[in-house]
Design an enzyme around this catalytic site. Structure first.
Site, mmCIF file in Angstrom:
data_model
loop_
_atom_site.group_PDB
_atom_site.id
_atom_site.type_symbol
_atom_site.label_atom_id
_atom_site.label_comp_id
_atom_site.label_asym_id
_atom_site.label_seq_id
_atom_site.Cartn_x
_atom_site.Cartn_y
_atom_site.Cartn_z
ATOM 1 N N GLY A 11 0.742 -1.343 0.090
ATOM 2 C CA GLY A 11 -0.049 0.094 -0.003
ATOM 3 C C GLY A 11 0.992 1.364 0.096
ATOM 4 O O GLY A 11 1.994 1.079 0.326
ATOM 5 N N THR A 12 0.281 2.228 -0.389
ATOM 6 C CA THR A 12 1.135 3.530 -0.660
ATOM 7 C C THR A 12 1.362 4.309 0.613
ATOM 8 O O THR A 12 2.018 5.095 0.777
ATOM 9 C CB THR A 12 0.518 4.511 -1.725
ATOM 10 O OG1 THR A 12 -0.853 4.968 -1.462
ATOM 11 C CG2 THR A 12 0.451 3.797 -3.109
ATOM 12 N N ASP A 13 0.333 4.081 1.468
ATOM 13 C CA ASP A 13 0.252 4.989 2.773
ATOM 14 C C ASP A 13 1.681 5.214 3.321
ATOM 15 O O ASP A 13 2.004 5.941 4.023
ATOM 16 C CB ASP A 13 -0.765 4.479 3.672
ATOM 17 C CG ASP A 13 -2.167 5.204 3.245
ATOM 18 O OD1 ASP A 13 -2.452 6.087 2.223
ATOM 19 O OD2 ASP A 13 -3.118 5.076 3.925
#
Length: 491
Positions: free
Chosen positions: A96-98
């Site tokens: 995930g990019t977070d």
């Protein structure tokens, strides 16, 4: 090449409303069914394996939105790479990019072992590339599962797979056509496909019509086959370190506290109170984000006193995306050095936090005292910051390097030439102006006319020049550990 894709979760493997991760086995089968032929055409001769053996939990699909990842989950990812290391030539991690930038900063420190000077004892020798997407790779409709034509996921996945062919021996992030060093990446957008940038280091490679190496210098990788993770003893060394870190890393509590514009009579006592509250609550380290090059208002000395009394490592970073923290030239920050706080140089705050957390977790098992820990936090261990205590290239007039473990400097004065000093006392002065550079395994002072003014004894091939304050010396270290270090300054 044999490329392993490790699925940790994230938007790229999500479907539905609200978005939720697909089961890893289902995602792997969907990639095979819907993309297998396309990936085979894009990667002729390569074998891609979609691994679904990594699980963060026994509940649900076992993968996580990256918002929910804990530091111990970084260790699980690193452990999965080690589990599969012999069977594959490269790894792509779907994430995930977070918090991808946090994982990109942590994994290099978990997949390498270094000594007290920051030299590798066991070294990653294969690419590990993180990627993901701003939109899901697949879309579910009443008619079934289809490739999401609006997503950036396919381009990022294919680009990351193609980037493994460069065989860079480091952790990287591939996103929107750019391959960035993992420990230098920073998430900069939640809406653009160009979600990541590297403010202090240009790309390692860029995609377009083909994939082209970028201007950034790659990490050197193992100096000897015995140091590479391909060798069982080196891999065992990393595994032992990883186990030690995993056992305690979730107990690390790093408090990140920003400076804010305010009346210093109110702001500084508040910041000092925040520091005191964090320490009283069991913080094991502090990361302060100052203005500009790390300036923090002292406010009558309240913050200075709080930092001086802190018994945990304190890092000073900058809220600015570019630039670096170091000299504290301005009066607003000049007092910081006296507190023992450590400037992060050109590390991003994300990399600084991950580094502090991991080195803190290692300090007990490795028996590091505060001076060794402080020096390692300053040194470049896996390319997360500029190497300010060693000669990575020629030392030209006007340039300088400084020791990480004390007040020792090697300045190249344009008029008188290089000089080595400790605490302001000059211990060695070159015979004239010029450029210090490695030539034929020797350190050589090259005059402006090309003549040689001074030369050191010969060292091992590929020797690394490191400046230390304890002892005060510039020494040439054999990165392959085959010869003893050679002291060249002072002489």
């Amino acid at each position: 090449m044999r490329i392993c894709v490790i699925n940790t979760g994230g938007t790229i493997c999500c479907t539905g409303t609200p978005l939720a991760p697909m089961a890893p086995q289902q995602f792997a089968q969907s990639v095979t069914d819907l993309l297998g032929d396309a990936l085979a055409a894009a990667l002729p001769g390569d074998r891609v394996h979609i691994d679904h053996g990594l699980r963060f939990s026994d509940e649900g699909p076992g993968v996580l939105d990256s918002t929910d990842l804990r530091p111990s989950d970084w260790a699980l990812m690193a452990g999965r790479v080690l589990d599969l290391y012999d069977d594959h030539d490269a790894f792509v991690i779907l994430h995930g990019t977070d918090t991808m930038d946090y994982t990109g900063a942590a994994l290099p420190l978990l997949l390498n072992v270094f000594d007290d000077l920051g030299l590798p004892c066991a070294c990653l020798s294969k690419p590990v590339i993180l990627t993901g997407a701003q939109l899901p790779l697949f879309v579910r409709t009443p008619q079934g599962l289809f490739l999401n034509a609006a997503s950036d996921g396919l381009a990022n996945l294919t680009g990351a797979l193609q980037a493994t062919r460069l065989r860079l021996p480091e952790v990287a992030v591939f996103f929107d056509g750019k391959l960035l060093r993992g420990s230098r990446a920073l998430k900069v957008s939640t809406t653009r496909f160009a979600a990541f940038d590297s403010p202090h280091l240009p790309p390692l490679a860029e995609g377009g019509i083909g994939l082209h190496s970028g201007p950034a210098q790659r990490l050197p990788g193992p100096a000897d086959p015995a140091l590479a993770l391909d060798a069982a003893p080196a891999r065992a060394l990393v595994r032992a370190q990883l186990d030690a870190i995993a056992a305690v890393i979730d107990d690390q509590r790093i408090a990140q506290i920003p400076a804010i514009p305010a009346d210093h009579r109110a702001c500084a006592p508040l910041m000092a109170q925040m520091i005191g509250t964090a320490l009283a609550s069991g913080a094991t380290g502090l990361l302060l984000e100052g203005f500009g090059e790390g300036n923090i208002p002292a406010g009558g000395g309240a913050v200075q006193a709080a930092l001086t009394d802190a018994q945990v490592p304190v890092l000073i970073a900058s809220r600015a995306i570019g630039g670096q923290v170091g000299a504290f030239h301005y009066a607003a920050g000049a007092w910081i050095a006296a507190t023992g706080a450590i400037a992060t140089g050109d590390m991003t705050p994300v990399a600084a936090l991950a580094k502090l957390m991991i080195l803190n977790a290692l300090s007990g098992p490795r028996g590091w005292d505060r001076r060794v820990l402080a020096a390692l936090l300053t040194r470049s261990l896996t390319g997360e910051c500029a190497a300010t205590d060693r000669l990575d290239g020629p030392l030209r007039p006007g340039q300088a390097i400084r020791a990480a473990d004390g007040d020792a400097r090697l300045d190249n004065d344009p008029d008188s030439g290089p000089r080595f000093s400790v605490g302001g006392q000059i211990l060695w002065q070159a015979p004239g102006p010029g450029t210090l550079a490695m030539r034929d395994n020797r350190l050589v002072l090259i005059a402006p006319d090309g003549g040689v003014l001074w030369t050191s004894p010969a060292a091992a091939p590929g020797a690394v020049a490191i400046l230390t304050a304890h002892p005060p010396a510039l020494r040439l270290f054999d990165a392959a550990r085959l010869q003893a270090p050679l002291t060249v300054l002072p002489c």
